[in-house]
Scaffold this motif. Structure first.
Motif, PDB file in Angstrom:
ATOM      1  N   GLU A 193       0.803  -1.224   0.000  1.00 36.43           N
ATOM      2  CA  GLU A 193       0.000   0.000   0.000  1.00 36.43           C
ATOM      3  C   GLU A 193       0.835   1.272   0.000  1.00 36.43           C
ATOM      4  O   GLU A 193       0.595   2.166  -0.805  1.00 36.43           O
ATOM      5  CB  GLU A 193      -0.914   0.044   1.226  1.00 36.43           C
ATOM      6  N   ASP A 194       1.763   1.384   0.944  1.00 39.59           N
ATOM      7  CA  ASP A 194       2.542   2.623   1.060  1.00 39.59           C
ATOM      8  C   ASP A 194       3.249   2.962  -0.244  1.00 39.59           C
ATOM      9  O   ASP A 194       3.243   4.118  -0.676  1.00 39.59           O
ATOM     10  CB  ASP A 194       3.565   2.531   2.201  1.00 39.59           C
ATOM     11  N   GLU A 195       3.840   1.956  -0.867  1.00 41.21           N
ATOM     12  CA  GLU A 195       4.547   2.189  -2.124  1.00 41.21           C
ATOM     13  C   GLU A 195       3.576   2.645  -3.224  1.00 41.21           C
ATOM     14  O   GLU A 195       3.865   3.584  -3.973  1.00 41.21           O
ATOM     15  CB  GLU A 195       5.275   0.913  -2.551  1.00 41.21           C
ATOM     16  N   LEU A 196       2.424   2.001  -3.308  1.00 40.64           N
ATOM     17  CA  LEU A 196       1.420   2.376  -4.302  1.00 40.64           C
ATOM     18  C   LEU A 196       0.891   3.780  -4.035  1.00 40.64           C
ATOM     19  O   LEU A 196       0.770   4.593  -4.952  1.00 40.64           O
ATOM     20  CB  LEU A 196       0.260   1.375  -4.306  1.00 40.64           C
ATOM     21  N   TYR A 197       0.598   4.091  -2.786  1.00 37.85           N
ATOM     22  CA  TYR A 197       0.048   5.402  -2.452  1.00 37.85           C
ATOM     23  C   TYR A 197       1.068   6.513  -2.703  1.00 37.85           C
ATOM     24  O   TYR A 197       0.699   7.606  -3.149  1.00 37.85           O
ATOM     25  CB  TYR A 197      -0.444   5.428  -1.011  1.00 37.85           C
ATOM     26  N   LYS A 198       2.330   6.238  -2.435  1.00 36.70           N
ATOM     27  CA  LYS A 198       3.371   7.229  -2.746  1.00 36.70           C
ATOM     28  C   LYS A 198       3.468   7.444  -4.252  1.00 36.70           C
ATOM     29  O   LYS A 198       3.649   8.569  -4.715  1.00 36.70           O
ATOM     30  CB  LYS A 198       4.726   6.787  -2.190  1.00 36.70           C
ATOM     31  N   TYR A 199       3.352   6.381  -5.007  1.00 32.56           N
ATOM     32  CA  TYR A 199       3.412   6.485  -6.459  1.00 32.56           C
ATOM     33  C   TYR A 199       2.237   7.314  -6.985  1.00 32.56           C
ATOM     34  O   TYR A 199       2.422   8.222  -7.806  1.00 32.56           O
ATOM     35  CB  TYR A 199       3.418   5.084  -7.087  1.00 32.56           C
ATOM     36  N   ILE A 200       1.045   7.019  -6.520  1.00 31.04           N
ATOM     37  CA  ILE A 200      -0.136   7.763  -6.947  1.00 31.04           C
ATOM     38  C   ILE A 200      -0.033   9.231  -6.520  1.00 31.04           C
ATOM     39  O   ILE A 200      -0.365  10.138  -7.285  1.00 31.04           O
ATOM     40  CB  ILE A 200      -1.427   7.104  -6.419  1.00 31.04           C
ATOM     41  N   THR A 201       0.463   9.460  -5.313  1.00 33.19           N
ATOM     42  CA  THR A 201       0.677  10.835  -4.853  1.00 33.19           C
ATOM     43  C   THR A 201       1.621  11.572  -5.794  1.00 33.19           C
ATOM     44  O   THR A 201       1.389  12.736  -6.132  1.00 33.19           O
ATOM     45  CB  THR A 201       1.218  10.849  -3.410  1.00 33.19           C
ATOM     46  N   GLN A 203      -1.401  19.091  -8.774  1.00 28.49           N
ATOM     47  CA  GLN A 203      -2.560  19.016  -7.893  1.00 28.49           C
ATOM     48  C   GLN A 203      -2.057  18.704  -6.486  1.00 28.49           C
ATOM     49  O   GLN A 203      -0.941  18.230  -6.305  1.00 28.49           O
ATOM     50  CB  GLN A 203      -3.536  17.942  -8.374  1.00 28.49           C
ATOM     51  N   LYS A 204      -2.875  18.948  -5.492  1.00 22.87           N
ATOM     52  CA  LYS A 204      -2.452  18.762  -4.107  1.00 22.87           C
ATOM     53  C   LYS A 204      -3.130  17.535  -3.498  1.00 22.87           C
ATOM     54  O   LYS A 204      -4.356  17.489  -3.368  1.00 22.87           O
ATOM     55  CB  LYS A 204      -2.796  19.997  -3.283  1.00 22.87           C
ATOM     56  N   MET A 205      -2.307  16.549  -3.132  1.00 18.07           N
ATOM     57  CA  MET A 205      -2.829  15.362  -2.460  1.00 18.07           C
ATOM     58  C   MET A 205      -3.031  15.702  -0.988  1.00 18.07           C
ATOM     59  O   MET A 205      -2.093  16.114  -0.310  1.00 18.07           O
ATOM     60  CB  MET A 205      -1.865  14.186  -2.603  1.00 18.07           C
ATOM     61  N   LEU A 206      -4.244  15.521  -0.509  1.00 20.92           N
ATOM     62  CA  LEU A 206      -4.559  15.797   0.891  1.00 20.92           C
ATOM     63  C   LEU A 206      -4.593  14.521   1.725  1.00 20.92           C
ATOM     64  O   LEU A 206      -4.241  14.542   2.896  1.00 20.92           O
ATOM     65  CB  LEU A 206      -5.898  16.535   0.995  1.00 20.92           C
ATOM     66  N   ALA A 207      -5.032  13.417   1.118  1.00 21.06           N
ATOM     67  CA  ALA A 207      -5.084  12.132   1.827  1.00 21.06           C
ATOM     68  C   ALA A 207      -5.251  11.023   0.803  1.00 21.06           C
ATOM     69  O   ALA A 207      -5.879  11.219  -0.237  1.00 21.06           O
ATOM     70  CB  ALA A 207      -6.240  12.100   2.825  1.00 21.06           C
ATOM     71  N   ILE A 208      -4.699   9.852   1.126  1.00 19.29           N
ATOM     72  CA  ILE A 208      -4.890   8.668   0.282  1.00 19.29           C
ATOM     73  C   ILE A 208      -4.848   7.442   1.184  1.00 19.29           C
ATOM     74  O   ILE A 208      -4.030   7.356   2.104  1.00 19.29           O
ATOM     75  CB  ILE A 208      -3.841   8.569  -0.849  1.00 19.29           C
ATOM     76  N   ASN A 209      -5.751   6.508   0.944  1.00 15.68           N
ATOM     77  CA  ASN A 209      -5.791   5.266   1.712  1.00 15.68           C
ATOM     78  C   ASN A 209      -6.823   4.363   1.041  1.00 15.68           C
ATOM     79  O   ASN A 209      -7.495   4.763   0.105  1.00 15.68           O
ATOM     80  CB  ASN A 209      -6.171   5.542   3.166  1.00 15.68           C
ATOM     81  N   GLY A 210      -6.921   3.157   1.527  1.00 14.81           N
ATOM     82  CA  GLY A 210      -7.898   2.257   0.950  1.00 14.81           C
ATOM     83  C   GLY A 210      -7.837   0.882   1.558  1.00 14.81           C
ATOM     84  O   GLY A 210      -7.365   0.695   2.674  1.00 14.81           O
ATOM     85  N   MET A 211      -8.308  -0.037   0.768  1.00 12.03           N
ATOM     86  CA  MET A 211      -8.377  -1.437   1.151  1.00 12.03           C
ATOM     87  C   MET A 211      -7.803  -2.249  -0.003  1.00 12.03           C
ATOM     88  O   MET A 211      -7.504  -1.698  -1.059  1.00 12.03           O
ATOM     89  CB  MET A 211      -9.838  -1.823   1.413  1.00 12.03           C
ATOM     90  N   PRO A 212      -7.654  -3.560   0.158  1.00  9.89           N
ATOM     91  CA  PRO A 212      -7.086  -4.361  -0.928  1.00  9.89           C
ATOM     92  C   PRO A 212      -7.893  -4.332  -2.226  1.00  9.89           C
ATOM     93  O   PRO A 212      -7.368  -4.643  -3.289  1.00  9.89           O
ATOM     94  CB  PRO A 212      -7.071  -5.776  -0.337  1.00  9.89           C
TER      95      PRO A 212
END
Length: 169
Positions: A39-47, A55-64
């Motif tokens: 997750e962390d690696e994917l979320y950093k990539y998307i950010t 654009q400004k990323m304010l939050a990112i998270n999710g589930m599988p």
């Protein structure tokens, strides 16, 4: 010969906006293919994709099986273009980084929900607490609740492909 020079100072107008959007989309077939360890690696990539589009990323998270991200959207970017780029690039990223035994892809479509400034921290907290939230509510219920809360007309047959598991007694 005399010359008259006139200097005109042009004033430049700037654009000021405050657009906050929560985006939600799911893994194709609603399969749980995003390991918690990735997750962390994917979320950093998307950010990074979001930030590279200014654009400004304010939050990112999710589930599988799905993700939420919350952005400050500038008016020079369309949401559909941004989401298309995030999905396309992150599909490739996941397929290059993980050996899943099948091709990873996001489902078509997404939800985009706008919020006023006073709701920003509430939405950030909601996204940060996805794991806890989904202990009591399924993604399908959550997504349909968003559509209803935002008074978005929808046809159930055009929503994501839902996988509903039946547990036999």
């Amino acid at each position: 010969c005399r010359r008259l020079y006139i200097f005109v100072k042009k004033t430049m107008s700037d654009t000021y906006t405050q657009i906050h959007i929560q985006v939600i989309f799911a893994v194709k077939g609603r399969q749980s293919l995003i390991p918690f360890s990735f997750e962390d690696e994917l979320y950093k990539y998307i950010t990074g994709i979001v930030q590279n589009k200014n654009q400004k990323m304010l939050a990112i998270n999710g589930m599988p099986d799905h993700i939420h991200f919350f952005i400050g959207l500038r008016p020079d970017c369309t949401l559909s273009d941004l989401v298309r780029e995030v999905k396309k690039a992150s599909n490739k990223f996941v397929n290059e980084k993980l050996s899943l035994g099948r091709e990873f892809a996001w489902q078509e479509g997404y939800g985009g929900f706008s919020y006023c400034r006073s709701e920003v921290q509430t939405v950030i907290n909601y996204i940060k607490n996805q794991k806890k939230h989904h202990l009591t509510e399924k993604f399908k219920e959550e997504y349909i609740a968003f559509l209803k809360e935002f008074e978005i007309d929808f046809k159930p047959e055009y929503l994501f492909d839902w996988i509903d598991y039946k547990i036999d007694d």
